[in-house]
Design a protein around this motif. Sequence first.
Motif, mmCIF file in Angstrom:
data_model
loop_
_atom_site.group_PDB
_atom_site.id
_atom_site.type_symbol
_atom_site.label_atom_id
_atom_site.label_comp_id
_atom_site.label_asym_id
_atom_site.label_seq_id
_atom_site.Cartn_x
_atom_site.Cartn_y
_atom_site.Cartn_z
ATOM 1 N N SER A 9 12.454 31.255 33.479
ATOM 2 C CA SER A 9 12.173 31.670 34.846
ATOM 3 C C SER A 9 13.282 31.229 35.789
ATOM 4 O O SER A 9 13.700 31.965 36.693
ATOM 5 N N MET A 63 4.558 30.721 41.918
ATOM 6 C CA MET A 63 4.591 29.485 41.148
ATOM 7 C C MET A 63 3.161 29.025 40.900
ATOM 8 O O MET A 63 2.305 29.137 41.768
ATOM 9 N N GLN A 123 9.628 34.606 42.313
ATOM 10 C CA GLN A 123 9.406 33.360 41.580
ATOM 11 C C GLN A 123 8.737 32.320 42.481
ATOM 12 O O GLN A 123 7.780 31.661 42.108
ATOM 13 N N LEU A 149 6.800 25.527 34.510
ATOM 14 C CA LEU A 149 7.374 26.855 34.613
ATOM 15 C C LEU A 149 8.409 26.964 33.503
ATOM 16 O O LEU A 149 9.167 26.032 33.277
#
Lengths: 245, 265, 619, 204
Positions: free
Chosen positions: D67, D117, D113, D63
């Motif tokens: 983020s 994922m 978020q 990620l």
Amino acid sequence: MSGKESTMTASKRALSAVVGVLLMVAVVGVVGFTLHSASADPHKKLYATKTAETIVVDGKTYPKATITMGVYADTAQAKEMGYNTINKKDYVQYGPSSHIVLPAHTYVTMTIHGYDGGEKLNAPFFGKVVGTVGGTMNVDGVDVTEIPADQVQHTFTIHSLPSSNRDPLFVNIPLQHVDEGDNGFLPTKDPGTNYKGHTMTFSFITGGAGEYVWNCEYPCGDGTYAKFGAAMSAYGYMSGKVSVA
Amino acid sequence: MSDDHGLVEMEPTPGEKLAAIFKQREVRVATAWGVLVTAIFFVIGGWIYPSWMPTAMSTDMKSIERLIVIFTWISAPVCGIVLGFSIYTFLHRHKGDTPPADGPGFRTNSLVVGLWVIVSSALCLVAVVYGLIEMNSASAATAEHKKNAMVVEVTGSQWAWSFNYPEQGVQSHELMLPINRPVEFKIISVDVNHSFWPVQLGVKVDANRLQTTVIDTTPNKLGDIDVKCAELCGLYHAYMETSGKVMSADDFNTWVTAHQGGHTA
Amino acid sequence: MTTLDHHASVRPVPNPSKSLITKLNMGTGLVVGVIFALATYYGLGGDSAGVFENYNRTLLATMFMWSIGFMVGIGAFIGPFRWLVGKDLTDEEQLYLAGDGQGIKRYFKYCTDHKVVGIQYMVGVMALLGVGGTMAMMIRTNLIQPGSKFVGPTIYNSLVGLHGITMIIAMIIVVTGPFGNFIMPIMIGAADMAFPRLNALSWWVLFTAIPVLCSAWFLGGIPTGWTAYAPLSIQAGPGMNAFIATIIIFAVSTAVAGANITATVVAMRAKGMKWNRVPIFVVGATMSVALAIPAFPTFMVSMIMTGLDRSYATTFFDANLGGSGWLYAHLFWIMGHPEVYVILIPGVAVLMEIAPVFVRKPLFSYNAAIAGFAGITGLSILVWAHHMYMSGWMPMLNGPFMVTTEMISVPTGLIFLVILGTLWRGRPWMKLPMLGVYAFLWNFLIGGITGLYLSDVPADNYLHGSMYVTAHFHYTLMGAALTGALAGLAYWFPKMTGRMLNERAGYISFWLVQIGFQVLFLGMFIAGAEGQPRRVADYSVNFATSDLISSIGAYMIGLGMIVLLWAVIHSWRHGKIAPMNPWGSKTLEWTVPYPVPLVNFDTPPVVTSDPYGYGKAGN
Amino acid sequence: MSGDTRFHVHHDAPIQVGRRERLGVRLLIVADGAFVFGMIFSYFYLRNLNANNGWIPEGGHTLSAMSGWVSVFPLIIAAITHRIAMKSGNAFKNIAPITFVVLLVGLYLQWKQLAHMPFQVDGEAEGEKIFGFEGAYASSWVLIAGANMFHYILGAFVALGVALRSRRNDLNAVLEFWRQRTVGSWLTWIAISGIACAITTSII
């Protein structure tokens, strides 16, 4: 918790003490008894059948005995195969009992019918036949010394605590798995079905009297870790006792 | 806190203060008790305790035995002081249902406190240094072993040990070792954590899931070994034991030859 | 987050008898909790969720929802809600919450009175010790002879785990729960705890953990020992969820209680009670809970990870996918080692409080006592990896951890010095609490010295994971800390119940327990030296003698504890009425009558000296 | 003992009560700090250990560091707006709701978020869906994001509380001021913790 001064006499107090203590001891006793009965061995032990024959191995003469077990994918299959399992959960299991009794100083010939599929052993060592007479076992009529680690359905592994007064006994038997394609892999309600599975036969010689344990070394429980949960971690399904008497 | 109310009111040198303390009868009686206790712990540590432990079959185990004896001897005087003085006060206890009269009102004694801290730190230091020396010699031995070591790959699985001898091409459920040859254990677990413990060899390390750990030792005495699991590993943890043997080089070779076929009987 | 605080209330005062808070009690808590739990369980599919992860998820959610539901039902969230909307509880409502004039009923309510919470804790601790002790009896019964003939390995392993965690929880709260809540605020001259509602919260949250822990029995047990090492804990059956939920709930309770007790001692001491006049028990208890505040959350992290690994298939502890069991061991022992001092220090502090009273001498070297506690507290967070010497995680760091671990023996030595110095040249009054001081000296001496071997890396090669370790930590936790707690019980029983503890029964119990204790654990030291691993359901015959000795000792302890329990129950109901200050102590709690008034003191006390002013000045 | 005495003893000065409450919250922050330390420790421990190359297994996703920061910014902004509101004195009640709204936005971002994922590995067993995560990196990330989420919820709760309370006139002003400071401690802490977590997850 009243504000009154106690008026209990000494003898009354002593009596109360004795009764109170006994009562609490009894409570602990009941807890113990409950646990004891909840964890008792299977009520039926599986005894080896002694035969009249004898056999000579390495210059020594032994009486012979035979014993037969089966390993089933679940309780339903065990029942279909005619064994009344006492186990409570629908787990893969050995039957008809997890507690087997063998005669001492005897040439024991054991037969295990295996009706389960399989994937891969965690520890490849247990694909080897260990501790049998001649180091071999017989699978459906063929003598083998080991089964490839990815073709094992279960193992039957007898071992024990090392101690000064007990003869060592270590036997490891891998069971050939049943392919999905083979007839009789899983039980069906169809009475005409012929359960083939595989039959493993092997012999070993018991020493003096003693308590041993057996368990399966093939990861056939559930859980994300090495599949040793559930059936594998519950006593009496894929594990049990071996009494040599 | 000040020591205005100290046990000893004079202000001479610490040595004289100490001498004055020991002149008191009660101190001497308590000390006598302490000496008795010290002697008892000396005997327990030096002779009784080691007698419980199994035969040492490697230098590692020998040094553990020695270390336990020495640590007991270091602590014996501590036991002597604590128990000697408490036995003395216990024997002079107050009986009855009413509280005793107030005792002496001293609140501290900087000499005694200082001495106590110094002595206990010194004893602690001895233990630390001794342990570090032992560790150091063990790791020096490891470096020495590396040259000529026989590798044994140990696999812990629920609930059995298995051993692989890559050099000899032998696999076994028993731990067979030749005498006087350094051996390097490479330990791994295929499921949960175990702890590899060949008791008489005085070494131990966890078998971690899919992570290899290494220990080494040199067996120097013929005899049987108990191999145990020292980390709770599930249902049959108690039964995760196997036996082993330290044998002469010839016997070991015979065993290897007999088992090179791929199975052990 | 509010207390019984003052604010200029201009709103009309609602009649508390019509308010919702008067309707709520333990019963409504149970009902709402069970409803929440059942709704969650069946809402998530019950046990039809056959997949390992899904079933674990259902069970964990059920357990947490039970706890939340109970707290909702007993009214724990009324205060925060009222704070949120800006309608703070009125004086009358707060008084009602404090259980004013509600008699026996207040023990079954969300009661903010610290004395009620103290009694709740005391009863709760006794129940936990009883359950844990019964399991200890079962363990020793199984080990009487080789062959595991009493219970099978499944139940044995569960007994080991449940005995361990039950006792650890009980021991963490055994002093700071009952005495820290009931006695300590009075001892420092406070009217109540700093945060009375948090106080009730800490107890009732803990209470909700008890049924959760018990449910483990019906879900297949906790086969991992109290340490719950991963990956074994990931593999374990559904009972493991009960362990995870219990620890997380308990960690919340501990954090709340720790913050509360610390804030109380820091901010609410009576006028004139400077830091060097605070009774040593208060110092010790505060240091221990202050140590618990940073320690327990790491345990909570490790348990959340275990829960995630089990129910969402994360890989924190699976070395196959980058995880590691070592991570668990680190997180666990970063909490685990401070935690043993969290257990030990309050017990020691109780005995330090008792000794001066019964010897009638000042506490010897108050500063050394504080230095001892502070040294132990400070060092204890630097020693965790000595539990991991043999894990192979990083052998080169064993040396440094050995040094820090052995350094702890110096502040520990100060504890002995303080108690010995207090006894020295006095004539100890051998009442029950005082016997505890002597038992402590012997037990903690053995526990401390055997700890020296275990702290040493080479010796640990042999002793790690053996019965020796088990014997060692029982000497410290049971021999030292529990002895301190029982001495505290005998000492403060008159203040908490208004009656004297039956002395003869107390003596019988004391000697049975202490002698049995020596027999049990000296036998276990022998078994450890002989090489018996710990936590084994069965053992080789060469350990049979030492295990038999141990089991005999265990039965003596069991009998002794039963006698004590009888004495407590009997004395509570029929005991001799206690005078206000039966021991002639100088601490503040003995200046208030029984029953202790709601706000403890009619007029706030003013402290002019420390409470150890016994004896003639000077020599 | 009269009822008056009872009240008298309990009624400490508001400043004392306020200080005491702030002390309590700070102690709870210490506990939460240990929790955050535990997560960060785990992250780096597993990263450096990289057992069997499983930190990010072959084919595993990562990620972006951004983020992590995006979902932390609202925490920082909320801590700042709360400080501004405190400084503004009488205007507190007008600025305080902004803090709450900022935190709600953050909560939403954090939820987004967490829900999106890329680490999830779906599987089936016995006819039921099971979820798995790719490896140690993914696991650690999820835990940290979850803890952030928890901070957002508690932060939003106290921010809503002070915002609502600031509009009432019948509360003790001194005590309310201290409560704003106490809430400020918490908001500052969750911002710091968020930054620490964002720095952690930036080091992949």
